[in-house]
Write an enzyme that holds these catalytic residues in place. Structure first.
Site, mmCIF file in Angstrom:
data_model
loop_
_atom_site.group_PDB
_atom_site.id
_atom_site.type_symbol
_atom_site.label_atom_id
_atom_site.label_comp_id
_atom_site.label_asym_id
_atom_site.label_seq_id
_atom_site.Cartn_x
_atom_site.Cartn_y
_atom_site.Cartn_z
ATOM 1 N N HIS A 170 0.835 -1.209 0.000
ATOM 2 C CA HIS A 170 0.000 0.000 0.000
ATOM 3 C C HIS A 170 0.870 1.259 0.000
ATOM 4 C CE1 HIS A 170 -3.352 -2.694 0.972
ATOM 5 N NE2 HIS A 170 -2.575 -3.199 1.926
ATOM 6 N N SER A 291 15.231 20.208 -17.737
ATOM 7 C CA SER A 291 14.035 21.023 -17.963
ATOM 8 C C SER A 291 14.388 22.228 -18.816
ATOM 9 C CB SER A 291 13.466 21.482 -16.615
ATOM 10 O OG SER A 291 12.516 22.511 -16.793
ATOM 11 N N LYS A 297 16.676 20.503 -12.665
ATOM 12 C CA LYS A 297 15.933 19.263 -12.871
ATOM 13 C C LYS A 297 16.765 18.189 -13.577
ATOM 14 C CE LYS A 297 12.178 18.509 -12.182
ATOM 15 N NZ LYS A 297 11.046 18.827 -13.048
ATOM 16 N N GLU A 304 9.809 7.048 -17.678
ATOM 17 C CA GLU A 304 8.491 7.643 -17.899
ATOM 18 C C GLU A 304 7.977 7.324 -19.296
ATOM 19 O OE1 GLU A 304 8.733 11.508 -14.909
ATOM 20 O OE2 GLU A 304 9.030 11.789 -17.055
#
Length: 474
Positions: A170, A291, A297, A304
């Site tokens: 969880h 970025s 970043k 992804e």
């Protein structure tokens, strides 16, 4: 140069279809573009040549064509193969598909012998044969890449067999595990993918050649012979099913979807682990991007992207299922739409596996961050319950005692292993000083010392088992 070669460059000759005798007017240019498949099915060109050469060899064996025709066909096909491999072959949209393009070029090169090649077969069994041959080769390559990724993950497991990290349920810290054990979980998933691909390959590897349009042929063909020449294991036993079956393509897309599901799960964990909130791993810079506006970043673009591409392959599976659900026997033009989903699934899975083989080899676990995170959330509470059970306390009673102990530690803002012995004994007098090794993260993982457990020596045992499996595959 022969007259046939001269005609090959004649636009009117090119636009005359192999089936045009029945029709009184040419196909509309838009309809031609809409129904043509050569732009995507030309990737099957080399297996189409293999199938045609095998078919011609069989026709010569049974006496339908002459040995000279066979020699001319082989010579012409060898030249066409060389033209395709060197990029010199001129694909013509007017000829619709890979099959008619190659046949037209063959006829231009060798004359009437090229026109005899199609004796005893149809484009229906021809395309069914081609896609099986093509998919068979791609399955073999995907199997190799799955095996490579397994080897990379096993190497990570061996290197990090005793690096402790939190195990989650969880998304809450549950129990400590080792990073090596975590990597081996994905090796098991990929092994199921590996087994599915091998099992699927047997069903792909059945020859439809000789089924012709749908009912077979009146020529004395030898289907077993062509199947043997092409490396097929079996011959399709019903001509209607042979030309209309695409179950194998659906199965492939399903197997590809499961591979992508497993990659997507790993991708999700990599994204989470790389975030500043976790800091469990570092990814090689070449698999990340920056970025356009935020210079600090470092984005996990490859995981992804792979996570997103899983949906693409699921779509390929849905396309195939939807394509086939309403098609009557036997062949239908709908089947032309089977190739793009299959090809897309092939390309996506192969590229994803390639990226992950390289990327996962360069993943750097951060043991300190993992160890610190594993200490949060009282991860050894179950170990304390097991300790009490071993000292004669019923499990449900032990469960309740540990719950009270956890509440006390939470109030003190400390871990279970930091509670004084007198506090622990206030909840149960069976607790002694020997409980502290049990409550440590190292003690917790070490205690799970059985097949499939996270104990470091069990991880190394699994690494050895996998290395033996890898050696058996060579």
């Amino acid at each position: 140069m022969s007259q046939a070669q001269d005609n090959s460059n004649d636009p009117l000759h090119a636009k005359k279809k192999a089936w045009s005798g029945r029709f009184s007017e040419p196909v509309d240019a838009f309809v031609l573009r809409y129904t043509a498949s050569v732009d995507f099915d030309k990737r099957m060109a080399l297996v189409d040549i293999d199938g045609s050469v095998a078919h011609a060899t069989m026709l010569a064996k049974v006496g339908v064509i002459s040995e000279q025709d066979l020699a001319d066909i082989k010579r012409g096909m060898a030249q066409i193969r060389e033209e395709i491999q060197t990029g010199k072959f001129e694909w013509q949209l007017e000829l619709e598909d890979v099959h008619l393009n190659i046949e037209a070029r063959l006829t231009a090169l060798i004359g009437d012998a090229g026109k005899r090649l199609h004796t005893g077969r149809s484009r229906n069994d021809q395309v069914a044969t081609d896609i099986r041959l093509y998919l068979r080769g791609e399955i073999d390559e995907i199997i190799r890449r799955v095996e490579h990724l397994q080897e990379v993950l096993v190497a990570q497991a061996e290197k990090n067999y005793n690096v402790i990290m939190p195990g989650f349920t969880h998304m809450q810290v549950a129990q400590p595990v080792t990073f090596g054990h975590h990597m081996l979980a994905y090796v098991e998933m990929l092994e199921r993918d590996h087994a599915r691909l091998i099992d699927l390959r047997h069903r792909v590897n059945s020859s439809p050649l000789g089924a012709a349009a749908l009912a077979g042929t009146t020529y004395p063909i030898d289907r077993e012979y062509t199947a043997k020449l092409l490396g097929f294991e079996t011959v399709a036993q019903n001509s209607l099913d042979a030309v209309s079956d695409r179950d194998f393509a659906i199965e492939f897309c399903a197997a590809a979807s499961l591979i992508m599901a497993h990659i997507s799960r790993l991708s999700e964990e990599l994204v989470i682990w790389m975030s500043q909130r976790f800091g469990f791993i570092k990814l090689p810079d070449r698999f990340t991007t920056g970025s356009s506006i935020m210079p600090q970043k470092k984005n996990p673009d490859v995981p992804e992207t792979a996570r997103g591409k899983s949906g693409r392959v699921y779509g390929d599976l849905m396309s195939m299922l939807t394509l086939m659900k309403g098609t009557p026997l036997a062949y239908n033009k709908d089947f032309q739409e089977d190739k793009e989903p299959v090809f897309d699934a092939i390309d996506t899975v192969k590229d994803t596996l390639r990226a992950f083989c390289d990327m996962m080899a360069g993943v750097e676990p951060q043991p300190e961050a993992m160890h610190q995170a594993a200490q949060m959330g009282f991860p050894t509470a179950t170990d304390l319950a097991d300790y009490l059970v071993r000292h004669g306390v019923p499990f449900r009673t032990a469960h309740d005692i540990v719950g009270q102990t956890v509440r006390a530690a939470a109030e003190r803002k400390c871990g279970l292993e930091e509670l004084p012995l007198e506090v622990l004994q206030s909840f149960c007098d069976k607790i002694e000083a020997d409980v502290y090794p049990v409550l440590s993260l190292e003690g917790s993982v070490k205690a799970r010392n059985h097949v499939g457990g996270t104990a470091p020596n069990q991880v190394l045992a699994q690494v050895k088992r996998w290395e033996e499996i890898f050696n058996s595959r060579k």
